[in-house]
Motif scaffolding. Sequence first.
Motif, PDB file in Angstrom:
ATOM      1  N   TYR A 168       0.826  -1.249   0.004  1.00 26.37           N
ATOM      2  CA  TYR A 168       0.077   0.052  -0.004  1.00 26.37           C
ATOM      3  C   TYR A 168       0.792   1.344  -0.147  1.00 26.37           C
ATOM      4  CZ  TYR A 168      -3.770   3.357   1.293  1.00 26.37           C
ATOM      5  OH  TYR A 168      -4.736   4.152   1.407  1.00 26.37           O
ATOM      6  N   LYS A 169       2.010   1.200   0.824  1.00 24.71           N
ATOM      7  CA  LYS A 169       2.969   2.361   0.800  1.00 24.71           C
ATOM      8  C   LYS A 169       3.990   2.413  -0.156  1.00 24.71           C
ATOM      9  CE  LYS A 169       4.243   0.564   4.533  1.00 24.71           C
ATOM     10  NZ  LYS A 169       4.872   0.285   6.143  1.00 24.71           N
ATOM     11  N   SER A 170       3.909   1.289  -1.401  1.00 25.54           N
ATOM     12  CA  SER A 170       5.082   1.394  -2.451  1.00 25.54           C
ATOM     13  C   SER A 170       4.646   2.191  -3.425  1.00 25.54           C
ATOM     14  CB  SER A 170       4.960   0.026  -3.060  1.00 25.54           C
ATOM     15  OG  SER A 170       3.697  -0.464  -3.787  1.00 25.54           O
ATOM     16  N   ASP A 171       5.887   2.712  -4.087  1.00 27.07           N
ATOM     17  CA  ASP A 171       5.903   3.639  -5.195  1.00 27.07           C
ATOM     18  C   ASP A 171       4.868   2.997  -6.236  1.00 27.07           C
ATOM     19  OD1 ASP A 171       7.567   5.333  -3.721  1.00 27.07           O
ATOM     20  OD2 ASP A 171       9.286   4.934  -5.300  1.00 27.07           O
ATOM     21  N   ALA A 172       4.939   1.832  -6.372  1.00 23.15           N
ATOM     22  CA  ALA A 172       3.974   1.162  -7.587  1.00 23.15           C
ATOM     23  C   ALA A 172       2.485   1.352  -7.219  1.00 23.15           C
ATOM     24  CB  ALA A 172       4.362  -0.412  -7.832  1.00 23.15           C
ATOM     25  N   TYR A 173       2.121   1.117  -6.132  1.00 23.95           N
ATOM     26  CA  TYR A 173       0.601   1.372  -5.848  1.00 23.95           C
ATOM     27  C   TYR A 173       0.246   2.608  -5.844  1.00 23.95           C
ATOM     28  CZ  TYR A 173      -3.900   0.423  -3.677  1.00 23.95           C
ATOM     29  OH  TYR A 173      -5.345   0.446  -3.569  1.00 23.95           O
ATOM     30  N   ARG A 174       1.113   3.379  -5.171  1.00 24.40           N
ATOM     31  CA  ARG A 174       0.797   4.807  -5.161  1.00 24.40           C
ATOM     32  C   ARG A 174       0.781   5.409  -6.716  1.00 24.40           C
ATOM     33  NH1 ARG A 174       5.051   7.385  -1.057  1.00 24.40           N
ATOM     34  NH2 ARG A 174       4.131   9.340  -2.199  1.00 24.40           N
ATOM     35  N   ALA A 175       1.736   5.225  -7.390  1.00 24.42           N
ATOM     36  CA  ALA A 175       1.799   5.588  -8.745  1.00 24.42           C
ATOM     37  C   ALA A 175       0.629   4.972  -9.771  1.00 24.42           C
ATOM     38  CB  ALA A 175       3.145   5.534  -9.504  1.00 24.42           C
ATOM     39  N   ARG A 176       0.299   3.841  -9.488  1.00 26.60           N
ATOM     40  CA  ARG A 176      -0.639   3.257 -10.719  1.00 26.60           C
ATOM     41  C   ARG A 176      -2.027   2.912 -10.404  1.00 26.60           C
ATOM     42  NH1 ARG A 176       1.616  -2.068 -11.343  1.00 26.60           N
ATOM     43  NH2 ARG A 176       0.166  -2.571 -12.985  1.00 26.60           N
ATOM     44  N   ALA A 177      -2.239   3.146  -9.125  1.00 24.46           N
ATOM     45  CA  ALA A 177      -3.765   2.781  -8.624  1.00 24.46           C
ATOM     46  C   ALA A 177      -4.697   3.846  -9.169  1.00 24.46           C
ATOM     47  CB  ALA A 177      -3.832   2.655  -7.148  1.00 24.46           C
ATOM     48  N   VAL A 178      -4.269   4.946  -9.425  1.00 30.43           N
ATOM     49  CA  VAL A 178      -5.246   6.041  -9.828  1.00 30.43           C
ATOM     50  C   VAL A 178      -5.206   5.983 -11.325  1.00 30.43           C
ATOM     51  CG1 VAL A 178      -5.293   7.771  -8.179  1.00 30.43           C
ATOM     52  CG2 VAL A 178      -3.403   7.895  -9.657  1.00 30.43           C
ATOM     53  N   ARG A 179      -4.268   5.479 -12.022  1.00 30.17           N
ATOM     54  CA  ARG A 179      -4.194   5.531 -13.761  1.00 30.17           C
ATOM     55  C   ARG A 179      -4.839   4.210 -14.229  1.00 30.17           C
ATOM     56  NH1 ARG A 179      -0.275   4.078 -16.669  1.00 30.17           N
ATOM     57  NH2 ARG A 179       1.624   4.067 -15.190  1.00 30.17           N
ATOM     58  N   GLU A 180      -4.392   2.982 -13.450  1.00 24.04           N
ATOM     59  CA  GLU A 180      -4.709   1.867 -14.206  1.00 24.04           C
ATOM     60  C   GLU A 180      -5.220   0.828 -13.076  1.00 24.04           C
ATOM     61  OE1 GLU A 180      -1.463   0.396 -16.271  1.00 24.04           O
ATOM     62  OE2 GLU A 180       0.125   0.514 -14.539  1.00 24.04           O
ATOM     63  N   PRO A 181      -6.248   1.137 -12.590  1.00 27.18           N
ATOM     64  CA  PRO A 181      -6.686   0.393 -11.274  1.00 27.18           C
ATOM     65  C   PRO A 181      -6.960  -1.027 -11.650  1.00 27.18           C
ATOM     66  CG  PRO A 181      -8.352   1.780 -12.117  1.00 27.18           C
ATOM     67  CD  PRO A 181      -7.122   2.419 -12.664  1.00 27.18           C
ATOM     68  N   ARG A 182      -7.429  -1.314 -12.733  1.00 26.17           N
ATOM     69  CA  ARG A 182      -7.686  -2.689 -13.252  1.00 26.17           C
ATOM     70  C   ARG A 182      -6.666  -3.443 -13.400  1.00 26.17           C
ATOM     71  NH1 ARG A 182     -13.529  -2.757 -15.234  1.00 26.17           N
ATOM     72  NH2 ARG A 182     -14.308  -0.614 -14.771  1.00 26.17           N
ATOM     73  N   ARG A 183      -5.468  -2.796 -14.042  1.00 28.86           N
ATOM     74  CA  ARG A 183      -4.321  -3.740 -14.232  1.00 28.86           C
ATOM     75  C   ARG A 183      -3.592  -4.050 -12.724  1.00 28.86           C
ATOM     76  NH1 ARG A 183       0.540  -2.127 -18.036  1.00 28.86           N
ATOM     77  NH2 ARG A 183       1.806  -4.062 -17.704  1.00 28.86           N
ATOM     78  N   VAL A 184      -3.733  -3.044 -11.794  1.00 28.78           N
ATOM     79  CA  VAL A 184      -3.489  -3.416 -10.325  1.00 28.78           C
ATOM     80  C   VAL A 184      -3.936  -4.399  -9.824  1.00 28.78           C
ATOM     81  CG1 VAL A 184      -3.018  -2.087  -8.138  1.00 28.78           C
ATOM     82  CG2 VAL A 184      -2.379  -0.960 -10.164  1.00 28.78           C
ATOM     83  N   LEU A 185      -5.527  -4.155  -9.928  1.00 29.90           N
ATOM     84  CA  LEU A 185      -6.328  -5.425  -9.420  1.00 29.90           C
ATOM     85  C   LEU A 185      -6.212  -6.800  -9.944  1.00 29.90           C
ATOM     86  CD1 LEU A 185      -9.800  -3.790  -9.455  1.00 29.90           C
ATOM     87  CD2 LEU A 185      -8.423  -4.039  -7.489  1.00 29.90           C
ATOM     88  N   SER A 186      -5.556  -6.818 -11.344  1.00 34.71           N
ATOM     89  CA  SER A 186      -5.297  -8.292 -11.959  1.00 34.71           C
ATOM     90  C   SER A 186      -4.119  -8.735 -11.091  1.00 34.71           C
ATOM     91  CB  SER A 186      -4.996  -8.095 -13.221  1.00 34.71           C
ATOM     92  OG  SER A 186      -3.790  -7.488 -13.401  1.00 34.71           O
ATOM     93  N   GLU A 187      -3.263  -7.856 -10.596  1.00 32.83           N
ATOM     94  CA  GLU A 187      -1.798  -8.397  -9.810  1.00 32.83           C
ATOM     95  C   GLU A 187      -2.343  -8.835  -8.491  1.00 32.83           C
ATOM     96  OE1 GLU A 187       0.705  -4.860 -10.323  1.00 32.83           O
ATOM     97  OE2 GLU A 187       0.539  -5.002 -12.655  1.00 32.83           O
ATOM     98  N   PHE A 188      -3.672  -8.559  -8.154  1.00 33.13           N
ATOM     99  CA  PHE A 188      -3.968  -9.188  -6.769  1.00 33.13           C
ATOM    100  C   PHE A 188      -4.851 -10.252  -7.099  1.00 33.13           C
ATOM    101  CE2 PHE A 188      -2.578  -5.116  -5.178  1.00 33.13           C
ATOM    102  CZ  PHE A 188      -2.362  -5.366  -4.061  1.00 33.13           C
ATOM    103  N   GLY A 189      -5.068 -10.897  -8.444  1.00 24.29           N
ATOM    104  CA  GLY A 189      -5.793 -11.875  -9.003  1.00 24.29           C
ATOM    105  C   GLY A 189      -7.402 -11.439  -8.878  1.00 24.29           C
ATOM    106  N   VAL A 190      -7.730 -10.030  -9.082  1.00 22.62           N
ATOM    107  CA  VAL A 190      -9.030  -9.734  -9.095  1.00 22.62           C
ATOM    108  C   VAL A 190      -9.484  -9.231 -10.555  1.00 22.62           C
ATOM    109  CG1 VAL A 190     -10.652  -7.867  -8.317  1.00 22.62           C
ATOM    110  CG2 VAL A 190      -9.117  -8.909  -6.701  1.00 22.62           C
ATOM    111  N   GLU A 191     -10.442  -9.815 -11.164  1.00 24.70           N
ATOM    112  CA  GLU A 191     -11.052  -9.511 -12.508  1.00 24.70           C
ATOM    113  C   GLU A 191     -12.588  -9.067 -12.428  1.00 24.70           C
ATOM    114  OE1 GLU A 191      -9.068  -9.223 -15.135  1.00 24.70           O
ATOM    115  OE2 GLU A 191      -7.202 -10.251 -14.392  1.00 24.70           O
ATOM    116  N   LEU A 192     -12.753  -7.657 -12.518  1.00 21.57           N
ATOM    117  CA  LEU A 192     -13.901  -7.350 -12.534  1.00 21.57           C
ATOM    118  C   LEU A 192     -14.901  -7.601 -13.650  1.00 21.57           C
ATOM    119  CD1 LEU A 192     -13.492  -3.850 -10.718  1.00 21.57           C
ATOM    120  CD2 LEU A 192     -14.218  -5.922  -9.585  1.00 21.57           C
TER     121      LEU A 192
END
Lengths: 205, 227
Positions: free
Chosen positions: A128-152
């Motif tokens: 949650y504190k990582s640069d990757a999450y902070r940078a990407r969650a707003v721009r590509e949330p679905r791709r980030v979710l896929s890294e958690f194994g979540v497909e909406l």
Amino acid sequence: MPHDHSDHDHPHALLPPDPALRVKALETILTRKGLIEPAALDEIIDTYQNRIGPQNGAQVVARAWTDPAFRADLLRDATAVVADMGFYGRQGEHIVAVENTPEQHNMVVCTLCSCYPWPLLGIPPGWYKSDAYRARAVREPRRVLSEFGVELPEDTAVRVWDSTAEVRYLVVPMRPAGTEAMDAAALARLVTRDSMIGTGLVTAP
Amino acid sequence: MTRVHDMGGRYGDGPVRPEPQGVPAFAADWHPRALALTVAAGGLGKWNIDMARHAREALAPRDYNRFAYYEKWIAALADMLVSEGLVSRAELTDGQGAAPGPEGPAAGPVTVQKVRQMIANGAPADRAASAPARFVPGDRVRTRRPAANLFVDGGHTRLPQYAAGAEGRVLRVHGSHVLPDRSAHKLGEGAEPLYAVAFAASALWARPEHPRDEVVLDLWQSYLEAV
């Protein structure tokens, strides 16, 4: 306009370079000067390792799933409602609960630092504190979710909450099918930390 | 423009690496000590959360980028202890610190009882309304551009660059909250109405993932203008 003087003065460079030694030096200085009692440090660590954690938020979610009046109150004024359950304090002074539905999935980030609802979820995980999450969650949330194994589903919209103020967001995940017979205590055990940040879904056992 | 911490939307950081559920494990023994020192030192009453955030953001970009999370905290803590006059440069250099004289410590002491109170009571940021709320849910607003502190050059702000100059709609009103742009620089609290503002992903990004996705930010009234 005044300039920010901190740009020209970084005394931390006077400390030893090794982080463990830096922390040790500061602890020695602050306790020797009588500013901080050593037991106060142990109290903080014990609180966030053993007493405050995502089990708190899970109780809130399970109650919202099983008590419609509580759910309505939670979505209207979460701060008061969770304080009544004993969950209030540092980094949880202003809580807003946002509910996932088939139409909308909610996900929380703090792009500027690491704001997180401590009384409900404890201290944040490293990702949650990582640069990757902070940078990407707003721009590509679905791709980030896929890294958690979540497909909406394609027709579910994603709403990302960037915690830029002192308001802390709790995601109320969807209750999974097949849990109709379970009581709140059993349901709370299904609710994961990540599901309350919005990077996970709750699944039936 | 803002600083190195303002990374929302940035490219190149690689994948997010999930971790086990539950209470996160500390990766090294010094991590919980760094957390505890930082929380406890807040109890000395010499700075607020906005000053603490700004101290981390004001780290040199090369330090911000190479430091692990709690290293940023410790570096900012050392900087604030010196700037607020609680610890001298000589004490940081020799890593010791002089025992207090008969007049007692310069602040604190932060005790077990004090940290229990701090954790239980927090530090609410809401204040009585000092200005009327200009917007209601549903209003169209535009954020100011560039994202910058209006009072101090290079100062603290909570308007991220990626949302500067963007048009969105007010979702909810949170009441009046302390304005970090002032509070971080000891310029008073300047509480203002605070709003959750929703932006279409297409208003922020060149290639949004989905036409109905949104990003919501909490933004103070002075960050916004009516559209």
